[in-house]
Design a protein around this motif. Structure first.
Motif, PDB file in Angstrom:
ATOM      1  N   UNK A 135      11.100  58.446  17.290  1.00 16.31           N
ATOM      2  CA  UNK A 135      10.898  57.595  16.119  1.00 16.31           C
ATOM      3  C   UNK A 135      12.190  57.591  15.317  1.00 16.31           C
ATOM      4  N   UNK A 136      12.745  56.413  15.089  1.00 12.48           N
ATOM      5  CA  UNK A 136      14.006  56.296  14.367  1.00 12.48           C
ATOM      6  C   UNK A 136      13.781  55.454  13.115  1.00 12.48           C
ATOM      7  N   UNK A 137      14.059  56.065  11.980  1.00 16.36           N
ATOM      8  CA  UNK A 137      13.841  55.391  10.708  1.00 16.36           C
ATOM      9  C   UNK A 137      14.917  54.349  10.454  1.00 16.36           C
ATOM     10  N   UNK A 138      14.487  53.215   9.938  1.00 15.89           N
ATOM     11  CA  UNK A 138      15.388  52.120   9.582  1.00 15.89           C
ATOM     12  C   UNK A 138      15.188  51.821   8.106  1.00 15.89           C
ATOM     13  N   UNK A 139      16.268  51.618   7.400  1.00 15.43           N
ATOM     14  CA  UNK A 139      16.208  51.387   5.964  1.00 15.43           C
ATOM     15  C   UNK A 139      16.691  49.977   5.671  1.00 15.43           C
ATOM     16  N   UNK A 140      15.791  49.174   5.103  1.00 16.50           N
ATOM     17  CA  UNK A 140      16.133  47.794   4.739  1.00 16.50           C
ATOM     18  C   UNK A 140      15.604  47.524   3.344  1.00 16.50           C
ATOM     19  N   UNK A 141      16.488  47.037   2.515  1.00 13.43           N
ATOM     20  CA  UNK A 141      16.148  46.703   1.135  1.00 13.43           C
ATOM     21  C   UNK A 141      15.321  47.813   0.504  1.00 13.43           C
ATOM     22  N   UNK A 142      14.071  47.555   0.166  1.00 17.03           N
ATOM     23  CA  UNK A 142      13.265  48.585  -0.496  1.00 17.03           C
ATOM     24  C   UNK A 142      12.172  49.147   0.415  1.00 17.03           C
ATOM     25  N   UNK A 143      12.296  48.932   1.723  1.00 15.21           N
ATOM     26  CA  UNK A 143      11.288  49.423   2.656  1.00 15.21           C
ATOM     27  C   UNK A 143      11.896  50.313   3.728  1.00 15.21           C
ATOM     28  N   UNK A 144      11.053  51.154   4.291  1.00 13.44           N
ATOM     29  CA  UNK A 144      11.445  52.014   5.399  1.00 13.44           C
ATOM     30  C   UNK A 144      10.595  51.599   6.594  1.00 13.44           C
ATOM     31  N   UNK A 145      11.244  51.367   7.713  1.00  7.44           N
ATOM     32  CA  UNK A 145      10.575  51.002   8.951  1.00  7.44           C
ATOM     33  C   UNK A 145      10.948  52.035  10.001  1.00  7.44           C
ATOM     34  N   UNK A 146      10.371  51.911  11.187  1.00  4.70           N
ATOM     35  CA  UNK A 146      10.799  52.793  12.271  1.00  4.70           C
ATOM     36  C   UNK A 146      10.730  52.074  13.599  1.00  4.70           C
ATOM     37  N   UNK A 147      11.613  52.504  14.499  1.00  3.58           N
ATOM     38  CA  UNK A 147      11.599  52.056  15.876  1.00  3.58           C
ATOM     39  C   UNK A 147      10.923  53.129  16.703  1.00  3.58           C
ATOM     40  N   UNK A 148      10.403  52.728  17.850  1.00  2.00           N
ATOM     41  CA  UNK A 148       9.708  53.650  18.730  1.00  2.00           C
ATOM     42  C   UNK A 148      10.329  53.563  20.116  1.00  2.00           C
ATOM     43  N   UNK A 149      10.565  54.725  20.725  1.00  2.00           N
ATOM     44  CA  UNK A 149      11.016  54.781  22.104  1.00  2.00           C
ATOM     45  C   UNK A 149       9.847  55.317  22.929  1.00  2.00           C
ATOM     46  N   UNK A 150       9.118  54.401  23.557  1.00  2.00           N
ATOM     47  CA  UNK A 150       7.907  54.758  24.290  1.00  2.00           C
ATOM     48  C   UNK A 150       8.198  55.658  25.493  1.00  2.00           C
ATOM     49  N   UNK A 151       9.331  55.462  26.130  1.00  2.00           N
ATOM     50  CA  UNK A 151       9.685  56.266  27.293  1.00  2.00           C
ATOM     51  C   UNK A 151       9.815  57.746  26.922  1.00  2.00           C
ATOM     52  N   UNK A 152      10.522  58.029  25.845  1.00  2.78           N
ATOM     53  CA  UNK A 152      10.713  59.418  25.415  1.00  2.78           C
ATOM     54  C   UNK A 152       9.388  60.040  24.991  1.00  2.78           C
ATOM     55  N   UNK A 153       8.552  59.283  24.314  1.00  8.49           N
ATOM     56  CA  UNK A 153       7.237  59.796  23.907  1.00  8.49           C
ATOM     57  C   UNK A 153       6.410  60.134  25.146  1.00  8.49           C
ATOM     58  N   UNK A 154       6.402  59.240  26.126  1.00  9.85           N
ATOM     59  CA  UNK A 154       5.609  59.464  27.339  1.00  9.85           C
ATOM     60  C   UNK A 154       6.069  60.716  28.084  1.00  9.85           C
ATOM     61  N   UNK A 155       7.372  60.963  28.119  1.00 12.47           N
ATOM     62  CA  UNK A 155       7.897  62.127  28.847  1.00 12.47           C
ATOM     63  C   UNK A 155       7.657  63.444  28.104  1.00 12.47           C
ATOM     64  N   UNK A 156       7.313  63.377  26.825  1.00  9.43           N
ATOM     65  CA  UNK A 156       7.155  64.594  26.023  1.00  9.43           C
ATOM     66  C   UNK A 156       5.815  65.291  26.215  1.00  9.43           C
ATOM     67  N   UNK A 157       4.816  64.553  26.667  1.00  6.26           N
ATOM     68  CA  UNK A 157       3.481  65.130  26.764  1.00  6.26           C
ATOM     69  C   UNK A 157       2.696  65.007  25.469  1.00  6.26           C
ATOM     70  N   UNK A 158       3.332  64.477  24.425  1.00  6.09           N
ATOM     71  CA  UNK A 158       2.637  64.270  23.153  1.00  6.09           C
ATOM     72  C   UNK A 158       1.774  63.013  23.256  1.00  6.09           C
TER      73      UNK A 158
END
Length: 174
Positions: A135-158
């Motif tokens: 999960x990578x946080x992105x900062x734009x104007x007055x909001x915080x968003x995030x990107x997701x890397x599904x491959x890394x999540x899947x390999x983690x077992x979480x």
């Protein structure tokens, strides 16, 4: 006399601007904490932990907001600690790694050791998702968003709730 008033007005305006910036940082920090603790509350580890260790490493802008603790008593019990070393050994006892800015070599080494382990990886600077962060946080104007890397999540077992994954802007695997 006019110069004195002008100087006073500039000083007052500068004070108000720095107060507004500090207020914006505080509000942004609260947003970051809500997102981080929200992601954590919808994540399940392969083995349950009575207490989760959230480790902050690197130069982070919003560490204070995370150190203040989970904003909601419904969240799992979380202990937050800030690590001076950005080494895989230092993060080995952590279930959650919050990464800030660090040298590319340090980041690559750390991510190489964490990927495939049941460690939730959340980072402030965006390059981590392309390098293997979850999960990578992105900062734009007055909001915080995030990107997701599904491959890394899947390999983690979480297991992360699908609704959280849909909230993030999906990032292609590296």
């Amino acid at each position: 006399m006019l110069l004195a008033w002008l100087g006073f007005a500039c000083l007052l305006l500068t004070s108000q601007i720095s107060h507004a910036a500090a207020s914006d940082d505080l509000a942004r920090g609260k947003q970051v904490a809500q997102i981080v603790y929200g992601i954590v509350s919808y994540t399940r580890w392969p083995a349950p932990f009575p207490e989760l260790q959230l480790c902050i490493t690197g130069d982070t802008r919003y560490a204070d907001a995370l150190m203040a603790g989970a904003p909601n008593p419904m969240h799992p019990r979380i202990t937050v600690r800030q690590l001076a070393l950005h080494t895989p050994e230092a993060v080995a006892q952590c279930q959650i790694a919050y990464l800030g800015t660090m040298e590319n070599g340090e980041r690559e080494s750390l991510l190489a050791q964490l990927i495939g382990q049941p460690v939730l990886i959340i980072s402030e600077p965006p390059p981590s998702c392309s390098a293997g962060g979850m999960f990578c946080l992105l900062f734009r104007e007055d909001n915080v968003y995030f990107e997701v890397n599904l491959d890394t999540i899947a390999r983690s077992g979480l297991r992360v709730h699908p609704n959280v994954l849909q909230l993030g802007k999906r990032k292609a695997s590296p």
